[in-house]
Design an enzyme around this catalytic site. Structure first.
Site, PDB file in Angstrom:
ATOM      1  N   ASP A   1      -3.054  -3.269   2.911  1.00 21.58           N
ATOM      2  CA  ASP A   1      -3.658  -3.449   4.228  1.00 21.58           C
ATOM      3  C   ASP A   1      -4.948  -4.253   4.115  1.00 21.58           C
ATOM      4  OD1 ASP A   1      -1.628  -1.947   5.268  1.00 21.58           O
ATOM      5  OD2 ASP A   1      -2.795  -0.100   5.442  1.00 21.58           O
TER       6      ASP A   1
ATOM      7  N   GLU B   1       0.821  -1.220   0.000  1.00 23.32           N
ATOM      8  CA  GLU B   1       0.000   0.000   0.000  1.00 23.32           C
ATOM      9  C   GLU B   1       0.850   1.263   0.000  1.00 23.32           C
ATOM     10  OE1 GLU B   1      -3.737   1.663   2.620  1.00 23.32           O
ATOM     11  OE2 GLU B   1      -3.600  -0.451   2.102  1.00 23.32           O
TER      12      GLU B   1
ATOM     13  N   TYR C   1      -2.146  -4.035  13.397  1.00 22.49           N
ATOM     14  CA  TYR C   1      -2.909  -3.083  12.583  1.00 22.49           C
ATOM     15  C   TYR C   1      -3.848  -2.259  13.463  1.00 22.49           C
ATOM     16  CZ  TYR C   1      -5.318  -1.388   8.401  1.00 22.49           C
ATOM     17  OH  TYR C   1      -5.827  -0.596   7.406  1.00 22.49           O
TER      18      TYR C   1
END
Length: 827
Positions: free
Chosen positions: A102, A7, A316
């Site tokens: 992600d 990303e 995350y």
């Protein structure tokens, strides 16, 4: 060749390091970093490299009716052409492609965009890997077990893009054109943004409408064996204990009775212990709330968390989950912190007989709660802000595996002249999780042990007059919790929504306070098209997008439904276009009005000159040309405080960390007119040739300086502080033959020894000089390295970049931060 697509660039670098065993090399292609080893290449995007928009014929606001956007075609085009070009070039040589963006709705859409670009170039197989932390174990496990792209989840993200574009663009244009607010002053409206703004405005209305009530409370110091403690008067109110006395006469009567008592007799002693359970694991909302207590805004907290995630230090940070996964071994993770800064805490937790993590009510399958990975950062490299957040996450994990705390409570009730006094003692006897998690309250209140029937001395009885208080403004974390409860936005977007409200001038300060513009927009929407600020409509669309992700609805169905809703909104708006424009314009004018012009009686308004500077001008212009200057640094905000002499509202200058209250502009101008210049020496520029002298001057805009008496023929000047009393001492500078200056305030603080004005200014320039990136506020070694990776190697490079592009490429750096650095360089 195997091609891996991440990303962002820093994720690409980290994954390349892990998979290559630190043997990957970086090369630049089209200005983009490509990491390679053997037959593998890794490239990072910068978030979305393809954007949705309307066709070019819709770009001119004045030539297109906003309602036309409701059914307009949506087109996709590259937003980062150099990255798209690089991805296409790499795809042509790829035999195998792995998407490693992600794992959430937005990340899946970014992965799908990359997939479509790759598919334009090759039919090579494309797989998808997912991980919740960029650690060696998780990354390698993910690449050992690849999956496929979740096109339903990506479609949900795409639906959000389209719905937000259509609603935001159509309504923003309508309100801006109606109120004739174009250019930088356009009026922004958004599907999630506007209902959130209504939340803030509604709370402000509650505060403004609040009618305080008077009440009284009585406190007394009670003594036992020389130990004093505070007790409070209470009375029986229909079976309930009440401390607030609503009748003044009754309060004074109780006060006199207690004051006249010679002592108090203990009538009740109650002891008990209470267990204080550890907190549950962090989800996004709870993390933002905890970071807020440390002084970090929601946006800043999430930026720092994302930076720590990409570096592999935490999991995350966008998650609803409050239950650790079964494969998380708490003991194994605790052992990673033995021998580190957290050695004492980790060791004590490992010594427990049982290590069982707490659990919350939310258990999802996408990401675990936010927790540390076991990787340990260098504090100096990541910077103090990132360390604060890292320590918070580590200690929250510690707290979830710690023992409950135990409190001893002691309640004492005493009688004084038939009036009851109570004291509640609280003592921590087993610290439990408080020993490892100092962020939650663990305050104690001392009450000595006493017995029933014991006589206590009474001293220092006080009757305190108080008023009920209005509801408090929502802090950012509380606002995000409200948004979550109402279904506004997602865990990934709520903090960004608040940041947009700040950026667009709708809210200020912290906790957020709505501006006049915010109130005007909400009032107009409520009156003429309530759907614009309706949380029901927005929550329904969020549910529809979740249905897409779960395969129960299609992108076309949801976007078509949203267009139909917007069509209904426009039917209401168009009929009232002129009234809406007038309402917003009047509100905007009120927000800039100071008070009556002393020359003609019309309103004085904050105005902006053609070159961008601000001043105060008369609304009667051109018939009345009365003006007052404002300081040159900052953006003026008219505040509620009013000058008693001139009936003008005060002005506050918003200038980031240097924000200050300017006060009444007319008072400042009059002070300058009345002040006489105080000559202190010879002007170093023109004194020898033209007899110019340096004098302390006060300017009409409130600034003070040392300047030449021959101005404007000689413009030599040195700045002085805005506040404090300037005292010229008898000490003189040996180098410049000028007196040394002190700045005195009205308190007891020691004076600021400014010294020689010329020497002081040279020292200031030396302190302000920026030679390296790390000289700028907020840039540490790690951030400087990341900026260097995107072509920002020196401070001068910052002036040549687009803040939004840098924010998209560099994890943990916002566009506003880049603008602050650019402003710092400009100063």
């Amino acid at each position: 060749m195997e091609l891996i697509v991440t990303e962002k660039d820093n994720a690409a670098r980290r994954i390349a390091e892990i998979l290559s065993g630190d043997t990957a090399n970086a090369e630049r292609r089209n200005g983009v970093n490509v990491y390679g080893w053997g037959g593998t290449r890794v490239v990072g995007l910068s978030g979305h490299v393809v954007g949705v928009d309307f066709p070019p014929e819709y770009s001119e606001w004045r030539d297109v009716e906003p309602v036309e956007l409701v059914d307009a075609e949506i087109v996709k085009s590259p937003t980062q052409e150099n990255i798209v070009r690089t991805l296409r070039q790499l795809a042509r040589d790829a035999e195998d492609v792995v998407i490693a963006t992600d794992y959430d709705r937005e990340g899946e859409l970014i992965g799908k965009e990359a997939y479509e670009l790759v598919r334009d170039e090759t039919d090579a197989p494309v797989s998808r890997v997912r991980f919740s932390s960029i650690t060696e174990r998780e990354v390698k496990n993910a690449f050992d077990d690849p999956d496929e792209i979740d096109f339903d989840l990506a479609a949900a993200g795409e639906a959000r893009q389209i719905v937000d574009l259509v609603w935001g663009a159509a309504l923003t244009r309508f309100l801006s054109l109606s109120a004739r607010q174009l250019g930088q002053d356009f009026i922004s409206v958004g599907r999630v943004q506007s209902p959130t703004l209504k939340l803030i405005v509604d709370r402000e209305r509650e505060i403004e409408a609040f009618d305080p009530e008077d009440y009284w409370e009585i406190f007394a110091d009670l003594g036992s064996d020389g130990e004093a403690f505070e007790a409070q008067y209470f009375y029986d109110d229909d079976g309930k204990e009440a401390e607030r006395v609503w009748d003044e006469a009754a309060a004074e009567s109780a006060f006199e009775a207690i004051s006249s008592a010679s002592d108090a007799t203990v009538t009740s002693v109650r002891k008990r212990t209470r267990t204080d359970d550890p907190p549950e694991p962090f989800n996004t909302t709870a993390f933002i709330s905890a970071a807020g207590s440390l002084g970090y805004s929601a946006q800043r907290a999430m930026s720092l968390a994302e930076e720590l995630y990409t570096a592999g230090y935490i999991t995350y940070p966008r998650t609803d989950n409050t239950v650790y996964p079964e494969d998380l071994d708490p003991e194994e993770l605790l052992e990673e912190y033995v021998g580190t800064t957290f050695d004492d805490e980790a060791t004590s937790l490992l010594d427990q007989d049982d290590i069982s993590p707490t659990e919350g009510d939310e258990e999802t399958t996408d990401h675990p709660p936010i927790h540390p990975t076991g990787e340990f950062p260098n504090r100096n490299e990541i910077g103090e802000d990132a360390w604060d957040v890292f320590e918070l996450v580590v200690r929250r994990f510690f707290a979830t595996v710690a023992a409950p705390a135990t409190w001893a409570h002691l309640r004492v009730v005493a009688d004084a002249n038939d009036h009851s006094l109570k004291a509640n003692g609280k003592r921590l006897i087993e610290p439990g999780y408080h020993a490892v998690y100092p962020y939650s309250s663990a305050s104690e209140n001392f009450v000595p042990p006493v017995e029933e029937g014991e006589t206590l001395a009474i001293d220092d009885v006080e009757l305190e007059a108080k008023q009920t208080q209005p509801p408090r403004r929502y802090g950012q974390s509380r606002l995000i919790q409200q948004m979550e409860d109402m279904g506004l936005g997602t865990k990934s977007t709520r903090h960004n929504t608040i940041e947009k409200l700040y950026d667009r001038g709708y809210i200020e300060e912290d906790p957020p306070r709505p501006t006049g513009l915010a109130k005007a927009v909400v009032e107009a929407a409520e009156k003429f098209a309530d759907h614009v600020v309706s949380d029901d409509m927005t929550a329904q669309l969020e549910q529809d997008m979740t249905a897409i992700a779960e395969g129960n609805a299609s992108l076309d169905e949801v976007t078509e439904e949203s267009r139909e809703m917007l069509e209904q909104v426009f039917q209401e708006l168009i009929e009232s276009r002129e009234a809406i424009g007038d309402h917003i314009q009047e509100s905007l004018k009120a927000d800039k009005t100071l008070g009556p012009c002393p020359k003609c009686g019309e309103d004085l308004l904050v105005r902006r000159a053609r070159r961008g500077s601000y001043f105060v001008g008369c609304d009667g212009y051109p018939e009345c040309e009365y003006t007052l200057p404002l300081p040159s640094n900052g953006e003026p905000l008219v505040i509620d405080e009013t000058c008693e002499d001139h009936d003008l509202r005060h002005v506050k200058m918003l200038a980031g960390r240097d924000t200050f209250v300017h006060g009444c502009p007319l008072c400042e101008a009059e002070r300058a007119d009345e002040a006489e210049d105080e000559v202190i020496g010879v002007c170093p520029d023109c004194g020898a040739e033209h007899d110019g002298e340096l004098a302390i001057k006060r300017l009409r805009n409130g600034n003070r300086l040392v300047g030449c008496t021959r101005y404007p023929d000689c413009e030599y000047s040195l700045p002085l502080p805005r506040n404090g009393n300037i005292v010229v001492t008898d000490e003189r500078c040996a180098d410049h033959d000028l007196p040394e200056i002190e700045i005195h305030d009205d308190g007891d603080d020691e004076p600021w020894e400014l010294g020689c004005p010329i020497c002081n200014f040279k020292e200031y320039q030396a302190r302000q000089r920026v030679d390296d990136l790390e000289d700028l506020n907020g840039i540490g070694g790690a951030t400087a390295e990341k900026l260097n990776d995107v072509g920002v190697a020196e401070p001068t490079d910052l002036n040549e970049i687009d803040p939004d592009e840098v924010a998209a490429e560099v994890q943990g750096v916002s566009a506003d931060q880049v603008r602050e650095w650019q402003a710092e360089l400009a100063d």
